[in-house]
Design an enzyme around this catalytic site. Sequence first.
Site, PDB file in Angstrom:
ATOM      1  CB  CYS A  67      39.148  46.572  38.930  1.00  0.00           C
ATOM      2  SG  CYS A  67      40.750  44.966  39.566  1.00  0.00           S
ATOM      3  NE  ARG A  70      41.540  50.537  37.526  1.00  0.00           N
ATOM      4  CZ  ARG A  70      41.492  51.251  37.474  1.00  0.00           C
ATOM      5  NH1 ARG A  70      41.546  52.307  36.574  1.00  0.00           N
ATOM      6  NH2 ARG A  70      40.420  52.381  38.103  1.00  0.00           N
ATOM      7  CD1 TRP A 238      44.713  38.342  45.342  1.00  0.00           C
ATOM      8  CD2 TRP A 238      45.466  37.849  43.128  1.00  0.00           C
ATOM      9  NE1 TRP A 238      45.674  39.679  44.656  1.00  0.00           N
ATOM     10  CE2 TRP A 238      46.645  38.609  43.636  1.00  0.00           C
ATOM     11  CE3 TRP A 238      46.112  36.816  42.716  1.00  0.00           C
ATOM     12  CZ2 TRP A 238      47.308  39.565  43.225  1.00  0.00           C
ATOM     13  CZ3 TRP A 238      46.727  37.574  42.120  1.00  0.00           C
ATOM     14  CH2 TRP A 238      47.773  38.465  41.800  1.00  0.00           C
ATOM     15  CD  GLU A 243      36.721  41.917  46.408  1.00  0.00           C
ATOM     16  OE1 GLU A 243      38.016  41.380  46.260  1.00  0.00           O
ATOM     17  OE2 GLU A 243      35.723  41.049  45.112  1.00  0.00           O
TER      18      GLU A 243
END
Length: 376
Positions: A67, A70, A238, A243
């Site tokens: 991720c 973070r 979100w 992506e």
Amino acid sequence: MKQSDYLIKEAVNFIHTCYTELGISEEEQIKRVSDIKAEIHRTGTYHHTSMELTHGAKMAWRNNNRCIGRLLWDTLHIMDARHIHTAEDAYEILVNHINFATNGGNIQSTITIFPPRFDGKDPMRIWNHQLLRYAGYESNGKVIGDSTSIAFTKVCKSLGWQGKQTNFDLLPLVIQELGQSPKLFEIPKGIVREVEITHPQLEVFKTLNLKWYAVPIISDMRLEIGGIDYPMAPFNGWYMGTEIGARNLADEDRYNVLPKIAAIMGLNTKSDRSLWLDKALVELNIAVLYSFEKAGVTIVDHHTAAKQFKAFERNEKKSNRPVTGNRAWLLPPLSSATTHIYHKPYKNDIVTPNYFYQKKAYNSNVKSQTTLGNGS
Ligand code: ARG
């Protein structure tokens, strides 16, 4: 090692780290550890206090190597649903999660935590990969919708669900209580926020009829805190624009829209070296970021996200915690060398608490799925 010894070891580790981070005295840590040991000896497991659950879920985010977002680990909202035992009640709670997390477009990072695994058994599982996801249908080698959903869409059909066969049919929620047949629930239309993709300059973009849902809520991962497994703990942050714009809509085996964009932009697709793919990709990503922003839905671009990750690395250093990371996942799929992540190594060590992949809750070979008992 015996199961209970393993659990005690993990619990003790977790309690010390968690309580120290929260500034709780050593005396209280020792007392809590001895209570937990007694509980494990008596019952075979132990229960997290809500403080432990809350901080544990946040630590799990902080430790997730894939991720890039973070920096915000400490802003996670925790919904404690450990008292929920029926699919019907779980459905209500999940609808609530979608509403709360969507928050009119001002997305709130949220996790809902259902009962933990006990004695190797999962009290409840949600079969969906994400709470919101588009169906995928394959016929004669042609795919309508999201190819990543083809197997699960078949499962839903075998449970009696019927999709509209559009590119953007929202899948129902499938929830299974231990030892019961799975139950299927339609998500109320009104609560799902979706964003139509348009481009700030290129009007023709809207003729592509593209959209995406606002909130990515991963629902098939296992949360592990102090040796306790939570197999049903859907969570969301979100979207980072890429992506959607560089993967979901762009991948050749997903929505594959780059050739269409090139066509409406009049690009030379005959030659790779015209870089038509790259041009189309950039315009699509501009469109995704622009559309979310215009709709008032939280989204982050990959440059900002990388800067935030850099700030996270600094914070962690200050707190004397080593930063672990999976570089292949942290790198944005677009312009990766423009981010600092490209230029340094990361150790992909796995630290707990964390979120883990787990075995699918359903058998994706639908034909052999005779235990469903629904006559289809
Ligand atoms: N990449 C996944 C998707 O496109 C979502 C993963 C989680 N992403 C996030 N920003 N929290 O649906």
